[in-house]
Design an enzyme around this catalytic site. Structure first.
Site, PDB file in Angstrom:
ATOM      1  N   HIS A 428       0.820  -1.214   0.000  1.00  0.00           N
ATOM      2  CA  HIS A 428       0.000   0.000   0.000  1.00  0.00           C
ATOM      3  C   HIS A 428       0.853   1.262   0.000  1.00  0.00           C
ATOM      4  O   HIS A 428       2.058   1.250   0.279  1.00  0.00           O
ATOM      5  CB  HIS A 428      -0.946  -0.005   1.204  1.00  0.00           C
ATOM      6  CG  HIS A 428      -0.277   0.076   2.540  1.00  0.00           C
ATOM      7  ND1 HIS A 428       0.029   1.261   3.165  1.00  0.00           N
ATOM      8  CD2 HIS A 428       0.146  -0.912   3.387  1.00  0.00           C
ATOM      9  CE1 HIS A 428       0.601   1.013   4.340  1.00  0.00           C
ATOM     10  NE2 HIS A 428       0.688  -0.289   4.503  1.00  0.00           N
ATOM     11  N   CYS A 447       2.581  -5.051   7.011  1.00  0.00           N
ATOM     12  CA  CYS A 447       2.302  -4.808   5.601  1.00  0.00           C
ATOM     13  C   CYS A 447       3.488  -4.085   4.949  1.00  0.00           C
ATOM     14  O   CYS A 447       4.375  -3.577   5.629  1.00  0.00           O
ATOM     15  CB  CYS A 447       1.020  -4.010   5.426  1.00  0.00           C
ATOM     16  SG  CYS A 447      -0.478  -4.965   5.780  1.00  0.00           S
TER      17      CYS A 447
END
Length: 536
Positions: A428, A447
């Site tokens: 992301h 992440c």
């Protein structure tokens, strides 16, 4: 004559052998008359291994190693065993000399039958080790969720029996070019060790352009030995040494400034034995992922802090990344999956662990804390902070969810890339751009944050739309959360390589940021893997 009864535990122990021989005696076309002592020995020796007994039963208990015509197969196996250490495997595990002695000593049909099965068993062990690795990844580190592509033992033995033995054995190791390059680098490093390594380490803490003296001479000599500097007699930190240091820094994932500071000197002084360990570990890791990676795939190397796109084996896109912090519950795991879609203008649905560990304590102290997050109940209704009492909740009984709506300051930035998985890991954007300038980029909750997420999106969309930037920006300007599916889903590999060799052939090393490769090396050493020095 009285009957003889075996104790129950002894009977259970011999039943497999009795059953195997019984099956052979009564399933062969001409029954017991054609049963040989060799075949009986094969049946007995293979009886406790379902794959081996199935293989030999299919052949009427004929051998594949034991006749004069099987000489090429035996020689090919012995040659493979002799070369096992070239692949970073434990040479003592595949005892070619011991097998030769057993072959010479096996004079009776019974001995030959037992040795026939032992050769097949050792062949299967070797095939498994060199194809898919010595270790079970998750047993070494619980954050490695690598599904090793194990091959069927029975199918492997069947195929081998029908193939050219030398060609079959040569085809067992990973065929990925990276494995071949690592193996070449391993053997080069072994020759280097035999010649004395890189010489003395460099003293001191920092050297820069214009410095001189014994420390600069030691640095010069080390750089020459490592192949980053042509032969020189200079005693001054000149332009040539400056250039060599920048090349070294680039090859080790360091900030490139041409100055040999403490971090750079620590890497320069790392001994070749440690680098060789990293290469052997990388070869083991290649065996764990020994399957096609995809014509197009995404390669996230955690230790390199990069995310790359490869098309037909060629790197076509690269961006810096931020990965999980070193805390045990925040590290980025290793696994492979398939990217299916991206979400433009995403909401951030806060993971339960972050809610209870980070935000609940703030809400207890001040119900108006973290105002950028929307608190919702089980039915999705927004909780009124002014009437809610958070003080009595604990991590175990907090009943609410939290979400951050799309915005410039959203924790996920303006786009996320999804390959749905049980670890809740994805790639992301991020509003925290400053972290991408750091040398070590381990700060996330697990992440992977991308420095250039828009360009990454354009590269992915270019395969399915004529103007990917225009399409992406149109969705972005709308300001609404929008899912965009990838027409051709892309494999994603989250890997951990402290040693790798790009197509240009210049080996690269990275720090063992989570200590995983150290644990893998220790496990390999327990299996008998050892460093060696080899004369050229």
């Amino acid at each position: 004559m009285s009957a003889v009864f075996l104790p129950q535990n002894r009977l259970r122990a011999v039943l497999p052998t009795i059953f195997a021989v019984f099956i052979f005696l009564f399933s062969a076309p001409q029954a017991q008359a054609q049963v040989t002592e060799f075949r009986q020995a094969v049946a007995e020796a293979a009886s406790n291994d379902p794959d081996l007994i199935s293989f030999y039963r299919e052949r009427g208990f004929d051998g594949i190693w034991s006749t004069r015509n099987d000489r090429n197969r035996r020689n090919a196996l012995l040659a493979a065993f002799n070369g096992a250490a070239d692949h970073g495997l434990p040479s003592a595990r595949y005892d070619a000399a011991g097998l030769i002695a057993q072959l010479e000593a096996a004079s009776s049909p019974q001995q030959q039958g037992r040795l026939e099965v032992e050769l097949s068993r050792q062949f299967l062990d070797y095939a498994r080790d060199i194809q898919t690795g010595l270790l079970t990844p998750s047993r070494v580190d619980s954050a490695i969720f690598r599904e090793v592509p194990m091959r069927s033992r029975l199918s492997t033995l069947r195929a081998f029996a029908q193939s050219n033995p030398a060609a079959f054995l040569r085809a067992l190791p990973p065929s990925a070019p990276e494995y071949t390059r690592l193996m070449s680098e391993k053997m080069r490093m072994e020759r280097l060790l035999a010649d004395g390594g890189w010489g003395p380490t460099v003293p001191g803490q920092k050297y820069e352009r214009g410095d001189s003296g014994a420390g600069v001479v030691a640095l010069r000599n080390r750089l020459i030995a490592m192949g980053y500097l042509e032969r020189s007699t200079t005693q001054v930190y000149d332009d040539a040494i400056f250039g060599a240091i920048t090349r070294f820094q680039d090859a080790h994932g360091l900030a490139i400034d041409g100055t040999a500071g403490p971090g750079t000197l620590a890497e320069i002084n790392t001994q070749p034995e440690e680098r060789l360990q990293s290469i052997i570990v990388a070869m083991e890791r290649e065996r764990w992922i020994n399957r096609p990676r995809g014509e197009r795939y995404i390669w996230v190397n955690i230790t390199d802090f990069t995310a790359k796109i490869f098309d037909n084996g060629v790197e076509t896109f690269s961006t810096r990344s931020v990965v999980g912090a070193r805390d045990r519950d925040r590290v980025t795991p290793e696994f492979s999956d398939v990217m299916e879609f991206m979400v433009i203008n995403p909401s951030w649905y806060v993971p339960r662990s972050i809610i209870t560990k980070e935000y609940l304590p703030q809400l207890r102290a001040n119900p108006n804390a973290v105002r950028n997050l929307v608190i919702t109940d089980r039915n999705g209704r927004v909780v009124d902070r002014n009437s809610a009492d958070f003080s009595g909740y604990t991590a175990a009984n907090f009943p609410y969810s939290m979400r951050e709506p799309p915005s410039q300051g959203n924790a996920l930035g303006l786009v996320k890339f999804m390959f749905p998985n049980r670890h809740n890991i994805y790639l992301h954007d991020t509003p925290s751009k400053s972290l991408f300038g750091r040398e070590v980029r381990a700060y996330s909750h697990g992440c992977v944050r991308l420095a250039d997420p828009f360009d990454f999106a354009y590269a992915l969309l270019a395969k399915q739309v004529g103007n990917p930037e225009e399409v992406f920006q149109a969705h972005l300007r709308a300001g609404r959360e929008r899912r965009v599916d990838l027409e051709a889903p892309v494999p994603v590999h989250l890997v951990y390589r402290t040693a790798f060799v790009p197509a240009d052939g210049r080996v690269q090393f990275r720090r063992d940021v989570y200590g995983r490769d150290g644990r893998i090396w220790n496990a390999l050493a327990r299996e008998g893997v050892a460093l060696r020095a080899v004369r050229g």
